[in-house]
Motif scaffolding. Structure first.
Motif, mmCIF file in Angstrom:
data_model
loop_
_atom_site.group_PDB
_atom_site.id
_atom_site.type_symbol
_atom_site.label_atom_id
_atom_site.label_comp_id
_atom_site.label_asym_id
_atom_site.label_seq_id
_atom_site.Cartn_x
_atom_site.Cartn_y
_atom_site.Cartn_z
ATOM 1 N N GLN A 1 8.846 12.430 -0.928
ATOM 2 C CA GLN A 1 10.014 11.560 -0.998
ATOM 3 C C GLN A 1 9.852 10.401 -0.006
ATOM 4 O OE1 GLN A 1 12.242 12.228 -3.363
ATOM 5 N NE2 GLN A 1 11.065 14.066 -3.895
ATOM 6 N N PRO A 2 10.652 9.316 -0.155
ATOM 7 C CA PRO A 2 10.499 8.143 0.720
ATOM 8 C C PRO A 2 10.562 8.462 2.208
ATOM 9 C CG PRO A 2 11.890 7.602 -1.152
ATOM 10 C CD PRO A 2 11.633 9.073 -1.230
ATOM 11 N N ARG B 1 7.375 10.114 3.346
ATOM 12 C CA ARG B 1 6.289 9.126 3.342
ATOM 13 C C ARG B 1 6.316 8.306 4.632
ATOM 14 N NH1 ARG B 1 3.811 7.583 -1.474
ATOM 15 N NH2 ARG B 1 4.393 8.826 -3.283
ATOM 16 N N ALA B 2 7.518 7.903 5.036
ATOM 17 C CA ALA B 2 7.645 7.114 6.260
ATOM 18 C C ALA B 2 7.215 7.931 7.477
ATOM 19 C CB ALA B 2 9.079 6.631 6.421
ATOM 20 N N PRO C 1 2.060 4.859 2.198
ATOM 21 C CA PRO C 1 2.715 3.728 1.532
ATOM 22 C C PRO C 1 3.875 4.179 0.651
ATOM 23 C CG PRO C 1 0.337 3.483 1.423
ATOM 24 C CD PRO C 1 0.601 4.848 2.003
ATOM 25 N N GLU C 2 4.880 3.318 0.577
ATOM 26 C CA GLU C 2 6.095 3.670 -0.167
ATOM 27 C C GLU C 2 5.818 3.922 -1.639
ATOM 28 O OE1 GLU C 2 10.543 1.801 -1.086
ATOM 29 O OE2 GLU C 2 9.222 0.881 0.410
ATOM 30 N N MET C 3 4.912 3.120 -2.223
ATOM 31 C CA MET C 3 4.571 3.267 -3.639
ATOM 32 C C MET C 3 3.207 3.932 -3.774
ATOM 33 S SD MET C 3 7.200 2.191 -5.187
ATOM 34 C CE MET C 3 6.541 2.175 -6.861
#
Length: 325
Positions: free
Chosen positions: A76-77, A80-81, A86-88
């Protein structure tokens, strides 16, 4: 086949694994070891280890390919952070290959700094060449590297124990432990007398359990676990043992029949550093090549009592008549 139910690992699960990883101090220790080394950095150790932990949790395999799929296509975003992903996710083949190579490069840097005898582990070496690399692990630099690697792995195992201790989950634990050597199989085939080539796992060997004549090719893990216990008075009244987590309290991986007793003593000493209660230690009476001086006697400082067991007579005979005092 790679499968994760739903949309992927929830942020809560990723956060739990990251908490264990960060509390162990392992990512920072690896960063310190890698600082100043030449070559492209690849993915940071924290992200590599988190990906492998997620792969083990969801697929049962610690493979880089599964870790890459989870990190780039399942998180999930927020997760990822946390991991610097990377977000995508990569959308074309070239981007996928580049992302995969960065992850492999990150793992390769870790194994390079920890391995005292680097060799091509993607193919079977000639037996004579493999023996040279394997013997390097028994030299002074090799033993130092092996001890460092075992300590790093045990720091990760002890992280949940420290968390449980801080949160009071072990308050009913009397300090009783069980220690045993168990087999860790590997996928690699053993040495081949027909072709004269060695196994890809050059430091693996045959583990024999409980006097069995059938061996398992791989490694031996000295495991320390929290044991349930209750007093004789409580047992007579049918009372249950106090409730607390059945945690693994220590782990040391090594070649089978090599330093088995010493590894068991090491994980007990590492546990003693947490200043938890000391109780009874239950262990097998004898291991191959272990005498009381290197196996049973050093336990004295880590436990208040010992319970030695022998499942089959052949186990005792392996110790060449050396019984504990």
């Amino acid at each position: 086949m790679f499968r994760i139910r739903g949309q992927g690992p929830p942020d809560s699960k990723v956060g739990q694994l990251l908490t264990v990883l960060d509390r162990s101090g392992l990512p920072q220790q690896l960063e310190d070891m890698l600082r100043g080394r030449p070559g492209p950095p690849g993915v940071r150790p924290r992200t590599v280890l988190a990906g492998l932990m997620l792969a083990v949790y969801y697929t049962g395999r610690a493979t880089v390919s599964d870790a890459w799929r989870i990190l780039h296509f399942r998180l999930q975003p927020a997760a990822r952070a946390w991991l610097g992903i990377p977000e995508m996710p990569p959308s074309i083949a070239r981007a996928c290959i580049a992302a995969s190579r960065r992850l492999y490069r990150g793992l390769d840097r870790i194994t390079t700094v920890l391995d005292p005898a680097r060799c091509d582990r993607r193919r079977r070496l000639d037996q004579a060449e493999a023996d040279i690399h394997s013997a390097a692990w028994d030299e002074a630099a090799g033993r130092e590297a092996a001890i460092r690697l075992q300590r790093l792995a045990n720091d990760l195992v002890l992280a949940p124990v420290r968390l449980a201790q801080q949160r009071g989950y072990l308050r009913h634990w009397a300090g009783d432990v069980g220690v045993d050597a168990t087999s860790i199989p590997v996928l690699a085939n053993p040495d081949s007398d027909r072709s004269g080539t060695a196994s890809v796992e050059i430091t693996a060997g045959w583990h024999f359990s409980g006097g069995s004549d059938k061996g398992i090719f791989g490694y031996s893990a000295s495991l320390l676990v929290a044991a349930h216990s209750r007093s004789s008075k409580g047992a007579a009244k049918g009372r249950r043992a106090p409730s607390y987590p059945q945690l693994c309290l220590g782990l040391s991986l090594d070649t089978p029949t090599v330093r088995t007793g010493g590894n068991a003593v090491t994980v007990l000493k590492d546990l003693a550093e947490l200043r938890l209660p000391t109780g009874t230690c239950a262990a097998d009476r004898a291991y191959t090549g272990c005498s009381p001086e290197i196996f049973q006697i050093p336990y004295v400082d880590s436990v208040t009592a010992s319970l030695w067991t022998t499942r089959q007579p052949t186990v005792a005979s392996r110790a060449a008549g050396k019984e504990p005092y």
